[in-house]
Design a protein around this motif. Structure first.
Motif, PDB file in Angstrom:
ATOM      1  N   ARG A  90       0.842  -1.184   0.000  1.00 12.63           N
ATOM      2  CA  ARG A  90       0.000   0.000   0.000  1.00 12.63           C
ATOM      3  C   ARG A  90       0.880   1.236   0.000  1.00 12.63           C
ATOM      4  O   ARG A  90       1.692   1.426   0.901  1.00 12.63           O
ATOM      5  CB  ARG A  90      -0.913   0.019   1.219  1.00 12.63           C
ATOM      6  N   PRO A  93      -0.081   7.796   1.183  1.00 13.37           N
ATOM      7  CA  PRO A  93      -0.792   8.873   0.485  1.00 13.37           C
ATOM      8  C   PRO A  93       0.068  10.106   0.370  1.00 13.37           C
ATOM      9  O   PRO A  93       0.802  10.457   1.298  1.00 13.37           O
ATOM     10  CB  PRO A  93      -2.012   9.118   1.382  1.00 13.37           C
ATOM     11  N   GLU A 142      -8.552   9.128  -1.340  1.00 16.62           N
ATOM     12  CA  GLU A 142      -8.129   7.818  -0.827  1.00 16.62           C
ATOM     13  C   GLU A 142      -9.334   6.988  -0.391  1.00 16.62           C
ATOM     14  O   GLU A 142     -10.250   7.489   0.265  1.00 16.62           O
ATOM     15  CB  GLU A 142      -7.178   8.015   0.366  1.00 16.62           C
ATOM     16  N   TYR A 144      -9.590   2.869   0.976  1.00 14.27           N
ATOM     17  CA  TYR A 144      -9.036   1.529   1.155  1.00 14.27           C
ATOM     18  C   TYR A 144     -10.180   0.549   1.383  1.00 14.27           C
ATOM     19  O   TYR A 144     -10.975   0.711   2.316  1.00 14.27           O
ATOM     20  CB  TYR A 144      -8.077   1.492   2.351  1.00 14.27           C
ATOM     21  N   TYR A 162      -7.236  -3.425  -0.633  1.00  9.64           N
ATOM     22  CA  TYR A 162      -6.438  -2.670  -1.601  1.00  9.64           C
ATOM     23  C   TYR A 162      -6.940  -1.226  -1.662  1.00  9.64           C
ATOM     24  O   TYR A 162      -8.057  -0.917  -1.240  1.00  9.64           O
ATOM     25  CB  TYR A 162      -6.500  -3.321  -2.987  1.00  9.64           C
ATOM     26  N   SER A 163      -6.114  -0.332  -2.200  1.00 15.15           N
ATOM     27  CA  SER A 163      -6.476   1.075  -2.363  1.00 15.15           C
ATOM     28  C   SER A 163      -7.255   1.227  -3.666  1.00 15.15           C
ATOM     29  O   SER A 163      -6.682   1.117  -4.756  1.00 15.15           O
ATOM     30  CB  SER A 163      -5.227   1.960  -2.372  1.00 15.15           C
ATOM     31  N   TYR A 165      -9.523   3.980  -4.244  1.00 19.09           N
ATOM     32  CA  TYR A 165      -9.744   5.402  -4.494  1.00 19.09           C
ATOM     33  C   TYR A 165     -11.183   5.668  -4.974  1.00 19.09           C
ATOM     34  O   TYR A 165     -11.909   4.734  -5.341  1.00 19.09           O
ATOM     35  CB  TYR A 165      -8.739   5.951  -5.505  1.00 19.09           C
ATOM     36  N   VAL A 232      -9.270  -0.103  -9.749  1.00 17.37           N
ATOM     37  CA  VAL A 232      -8.577   1.007  -9.100  1.00 17.37           C
ATOM     38  C   VAL A 232      -8.745   2.283  -9.934  1.00 17.37           C
ATOM     39  O   VAL A 232      -8.520   2.275 -11.149  1.00 17.37           O
ATOM     40  CB  VAL A 232      -7.063   0.707  -8.954  1.00 17.37           C
TER      41      VAL A 232
END
Length: 239
Positions: A90, A93, A142, A144, A162-163, A165, A232
């Motif tokens: 990860r 940010p 952001e 997650y 996972y990120s 967004y 993503v």
């Protein structure tokens, strides 16, 4: 499965740290999943500690067996059956910059393009909106996604989240170039200014998405590694 933590002067002598154990029957087929997270975490902190992994296969009564005889062929196997490691990282940010005052545009020669003119080049009737530059414009934020929070860890092996967004912000006139506005969004914003009760503003939405890989059990309890599209958000814009 062991992590090699030290090599002795005798090249056949190793000091290893236990990682994971799987018990198999002679007739078992398919992928063998072993948790090597502890080794991965160690290598991230101290790269020089990466001395590799060591796999041992033993019978129930403790006799060592050649992994190849147990069907674990390693690099000798076909490419689709070679071992691999699944990891998830990860990113930290990035700091959010505060909005700057908008500088007046310099007059340039018009470029030959099929794009509609940017909103701040259009004359006259839009002067009343220029005082709202302090608003939060459409951009990526952001988010997650935790598979544990979704209750999916009974079938998702990795990653645990996972990120992803998400996009949020104003798509108000004028639509600057940083908003990645479509031609339709520019026209919709113009009409919204003239008929705000009839036509809404343009929407902030993803303009670019990328895939992410998920390792999971299917309905037949097989381990599947699949790259899922559009998971993503890479960029946002006004639509």
């Amino acid at each position: 499965m062991f992590q090699v933590v030290q090599e002795q002067s005798n090249r056949w002598s190793l000091t290893c740290s236990f990682l994971d154990l799987q018990t198999l029957r002679a007739g078992d087929e398919g992928w063998l999943v072993l948790d090597v997270t502890a080794a991965s975490d160690c290598w991230l902190l101290k790269r020089h500690k990466d001395l590799g992994l060591r796999l041992y296969v033993e019978t129930e009564d403790g006799h060592s067996v050649d992994p190849g005889l147990a069907g674990l062929l390693g690099q000798r196997a076909p490419r689709s059956q070679q071992p691999f490691v699944v990891t998830f990282f990860r990113a930290s940010p990035s700091p959010i910059r505060t909005p700057r005052a908008v500088r007046p545009l310099r007059r340039r020669q018009p470029k030959k393009t099929n794009e509609l003119p940017q909103a701040n080049r259009l004359p006259g009737i839009f002067d009343d909106v220029h005082g709202s530059h302090g608003r939060q414009v459409c951009r990526r934020h952001e988010l997650y996604v935790s598979f544990q929070d979704l209750g999916w860890l009974d079938w998702v092996i990795a990653p645990q989240g996972y990120s992803a967004y998400y996009c949020e912000g104003e798509c108000s006139f004028p639509l600057d170039s940083c908003m990645n506005a479509t031609n339709h969004a520019i026209l919709q914003s113009l009409v919204h200014l003239m008929k705000p009760d009839a036509v809404p503003k343009a929407c902030c939405a993803p303009t670019k998405l990328s895939a992410t890989s998920v390792l999971y059990y299917d309905s037949s309890n097989n381990v599947i590694l699949r790259k899922h599209r559009n998971m993503v958000v890479k960029a946002c814009g006004c639509h």
